[in-house]
Write a protein that holds these residues in place. Structure first.
Motif, mmCIF file in Angstrom:
data_model
loop_
_atom_site.group_PDB
_atom_site.id
_atom_site.type_symbol
_atom_site.label_atom_id
_atom_site.label_comp_id
_atom_site.label_asym_id
_atom_site.label_seq_id
_atom_site.Cartn_x
_atom_site.Cartn_y
_atom_site.Cartn_z
ATOM 1 N N GLU A 256 0.824 -1.210 0.000
ATOM 2 C CA GLU A 256 0.000 0.000 0.000
ATOM 3 C C GLU A 256 0.862 1.266 0.000
ATOM 4 O O GLU A 256 0.487 2.280 -0.598
ATOM 5 C CB GLU A 256 -0.939 0.001 1.200
ATOM 6 C CG GLU A 256 -2.017 1.071 1.095
ATOM 7 C CD GLU A 256 -3.205 0.776 1.987
ATOM 8 O OE1 GLU A 256 -4.323 1.203 1.646
ATOM 9 O OE2 GLU A 256 -3.015 0.110 3.034
ATOM 10 N N ASP A 259 1.659 2.019 -3.517
ATOM 11 C CA ASP A 259 0.504 2.580 -4.228
ATOM 12 C C ASP A 259 0.271 4.038 -3.837
ATOM 13 O O ASP A 259 -0.032 4.893 -4.688
ATOM 14 C CB ASP A 259 -0.754 1.761 -3.924
ATOM 15 C CG ASP A 259 -0.654 0.339 -4.468
ATOM 16 O OD1 ASP A 259 0.208 0.103 -5.345
ATOM 17 O OD2 ASP A 259 -1.428 -0.529 -4.008
ATOM 18 N N LEU A 260 0.414 4.347 -2.538
ATOM 19 C CA LEU A 260 0.185 5.714 -2.072
ATOM 20 C C LEU A 260 1.259 6.669 -2.586
ATOM 21 O O LEU A 260 0.980 7.824 -2.909
ATOM 22 C CB LEU A 260 0.137 5.744 -0.544
ATOM 23 C CG LEU A 260 -1.098 5.092 0.103
ATOM 24 C CD1 LEU A 260 -0.940 5.030 1.617
ATOM 25 C CD2 LEU A 260 -2.366 5.856 -0.271
ATOM 26 N N LYS A 261 2.506 6.198 -2.646
ATOM 27 C CA LYS A 261 3.579 7.035 -3.171
ATOM 28 C C LYS A 261 3.322 7.399 -4.632
ATOM 29 O O LYS A 261 3.617 8.516 -5.068
ATOM 30 C CB LYS A 261 4.924 6.315 -3.030
ATOM 31 C CG LYS A 261 5.503 6.365 -1.628
ATOM 32 C CD LYS A 261 6.873 5.710 -1.570
ATOM 33 C CE LYS A 261 7.468 5.815 -0.168
ATOM 34 N NZ LYS A 261 8.800 5.164 -0.101
ATOM 35 N N ALA A 262 2.783 6.428 -5.382
ATOM 36 C CA ALA A 262 2.474 6.696 -6.791
ATOM 37 C C ALA A 262 1.400 7.772 -6.932
ATOM 38 O O ALA A 262 1.337 8.479 -7.946
ATOM 39 C CB ALA A 262 2.039 5.403 -7.477
ATOM 40 N N LYS A 263 0.568 7.920 -5.890
ATOM 41 C CA LYS A 263 -0.496 8.926 -5.910
ATOM 42 C C LYS A 263 -0.083 10.211 -5.185
ATOM 43 O O LYS A 263 -0.894 11.122 -5.015
ATOM 44 C CB LYS A 263 -1.762 8.374 -5.259
ATOM 45 C CG LYS A 263 -2.345 7.148 -5.954
ATOM 46 C CD LYS A 263 -3.523 6.595 -5.175
ATOM 47 C CE LYS A 263 -4.073 5.332 -5.831
ATOM 48 N NZ LYS A 263 -5.190 4.753 -5.040
ATOM 49 N N GLY A 264 1.170 10.264 -4.714
ATOM 50 C CA GLY A 264 1.634 11.449 -3.989
ATOM 51 C C GLY A 264 1.172 11.504 -2.553
ATOM 52 O O GLY A 264 1.165 12.579 -1.949
ATOM 53 N N LEU A 265 0.767 10.339 -1.976
ATOM 54 C CA LEU A 265 0.260 10.295 -0.592
ATOM 55 C C LEU A 265 1.143 9.421 0.301
ATOM 56 O O LEU A 265 0.671 8.776 1.243
ATOM 57 C CB LEU A 265 -1.175 9.751 -0.578
ATOM 58 C CG LEU A 265 -2.207 10.570 -1.368
ATOM 59 C CD1 LEU A 265 -3.532 9.818 -1.433
ATOM 60 C CD2 LEU A 265 -2.404 11.934 -0.732
ATOM 61 N N TYR A 297 -8.929 6.554 7.553
ATOM 62 C CA TYR A 297 -8.785 6.251 6.123
ATOM 63 C C TYR A 297 -9.206 4.810 5.860
ATOM 64 O O TYR A 297 -9.041 3.923 6.705
ATOM 65 C CB TYR A 297 -7.324 6.425 5.686
ATOM 66 C CG TYR A 297 -6.786 7.825 5.872
ATOM 67 C CD1 TYR A 297 -6.929 8.786 4.876
ATOM 68 C CD2 TYR A 297 -6.118 8.176 7.039
ATOM 69 C CE1 TYR A 297 -6.420 10.072 5.040
ATOM 70 C CE2 TYR A 297 -5.604 9.456 7.218
ATOM 71 C CZ TYR A 297 -5.765 10.393 6.213
ATOM 72 O OH TYR A 297 -5.258 11.650 6.386
#
Length: 417
Positions: A256, A259-265, A297
């Protein structure tokens, strides 16, 4: 009081006398004590341990004795050769040493006793001897203890693997009866043939008397235990079940985070590893705050964490039947969670359902936490393992610290520690 009187009082050997004393050295005083055979006594053959007539005398040998008041003490004795009618010409055996060892038995027992309290390097430094002398002393005590220990009446054992060096494992077997916990055996690697070797040495009769066997889910162990101790109740260790679950929760978190890094989170789960893996009673106030933030979240890692917390109820059941019902429902819920690492755990629990439920039969009769407790002690020994880079040294150290072996010093007339 004369030195001769003191030595005769604390370390007297019939048939031998302390004849000469000499003190040398300034910065490091050394006491030289000459030992001679009593007039008219025969030597003892090292082959058959019987008295025999003398043949000739060899050069003087030096034996390390226990230092006192900062003074190193050495016994000097000219070994005799005997003409034994049964063994031929042999070098005599002396009561204060074994074989060709340059250490007196008293000193070896003394060093081995201190080696339980300090690292071997520290013992060698404190008593002005070598690491090898400490190792030989401990090895002698361990070999004697293994030869004289009693293995009767063992009803429960725990089997586990422990990482020793990088990529190298030890298989360890503990006695985990409620009244006694000790290391019984260890062997290289964690294969089928490794555990089979233990059962061959343990013996069929003792294996048939086992009532409980505790292990993890390592397939080679399951296979051997099912074959060699099939009459025993086989329990899967609670610690390893939860450790495997934590491993998969961490895998969910890692996936996860990517995945979050790819979304800037990427900051959302930063520093959340132990917040998700720790039990509630072990979390710090800061981690509690972090968890409260994460719960807001809809994170896969949080859902995996909550599934783990839900599973903790399993260990509180008293009835195996209701525990099994809970386990089935929990596994069904996890299989619908779309969390593949957690589904992997659910499939594993289903396939080992019977062995997991055996935990409820044994928890009042066996020290089920003993295996992990002994493993923690073992890891402490390996961490302070100065020089334990060979399997033989590690084996000796672990038996000495965890084997609860009988002590030859208890059988000796001369005990100094």
């Amino acid at each position: 009081m004369h030195l001769k009187t003191i030595l005769n009082r604390v370390y007297r050997h019939p048939g031998f006398v302390y004849s000469k004393f000499k003190l040398t050295g300034s910065s490091q005083p050394i006491l030289h004590v000459t030992v001679t055979p009593r007039a008219g006594t025969k030597a003892t053959c090292s082959g058959c341990n019987r008295k025999a007539p003398g043949y000739d005398t060899l050069e003087e040998r030096r034996f390390e004795f226990i230092p006192f008041w900062g003074v190193l003490v050495f016994l000097y004795y000219a070994m005799r050769r005997v003409n034994c009618p049964r063994c031929g010409v042999k070098v005599e055996t002396v009561p204060w040493a074994t074989g060709k060892s340059s250490l007196t038995k008293a000193y070896a027992y003394f060093l081995a006793a201190w080696a339980k309290r300090m690292s071997w390097n520290d013992v060698a430094s404190a008593f002005h001897t070598s690491w090898e002398s400490v190792f030989r002393s401990v090895k002698m005590v361990v070999e004697w203890g293994l030869e004289h220990r009693n293995l009767d009446g063992i009803e429960s054992i725990g089997v586990d693997e422990v990482l020793w060096l990088k990529g190298k494992f030890l298989t360890v077997v503990y006695q985990i009866d409620a009244g006694r916990i000790r290391l019984l055996w260890l062997g290289k690697d964690r294969k089928v043939k490794t555990l089979l070797k233990f059962f061959r040495q343990f013996g069929r009769e003792r294996a048939a008397a086992l009532r409980f066997v505790c292990s993890d889910m390592w397939q080679p162990y399951l296979k051997v235990i099912a074959k060699k101790a099939k009459q025993a109740v086989h329990i899967l260790d609670r610690f390893h079940i939860m450790a495997n679950m934590n491993k998969e929760i961490d895998e969910v978190r890692r996936q996860e985070v990517k995945d979050l890094k790819a979304k800037g989170l990427g900051e959302v789960l930063k520093g959340a590893r132990w917040t998700l893996l720790k039990r509630p009673e072990n979390r710090t106030p800061k981690q509690e705050t972090k968890l409260a933030e994460l719960v807001r979240y809809n994170l896969r890692a949080v859902r995996a964490h909550l599934l783990r917390e839900d599973f903790q109820q399993f260990w509180e059941y008293l009835s195996p039947f209701w525990a099994g019902t809970f386990l089935d429902r929990w596994c069904t819920k996890v299989m619908r969670s779309r969390l593949e690492p957690m589904k992997k755990i659910a499939r594993s629990l289903r396939s080992h359902r019977t062995l997991i439920l055996n935990w409820f039969q044994a928890r009042e009769q066996v020290s089920l936490g003993a295996t992990e407790g002994m493993n923690n002690k073992l890891k402490v020994i390996t961490r302070r393992a100065f020089g334990f880079r060979t399997y033989d040294a590690m084996e000796v150290a672990l038996y000495h610290a965890l084997g609860d072996l009988p002590d030859p010093a208890d059988e000796s007339a001369h005990r100094f520690c």
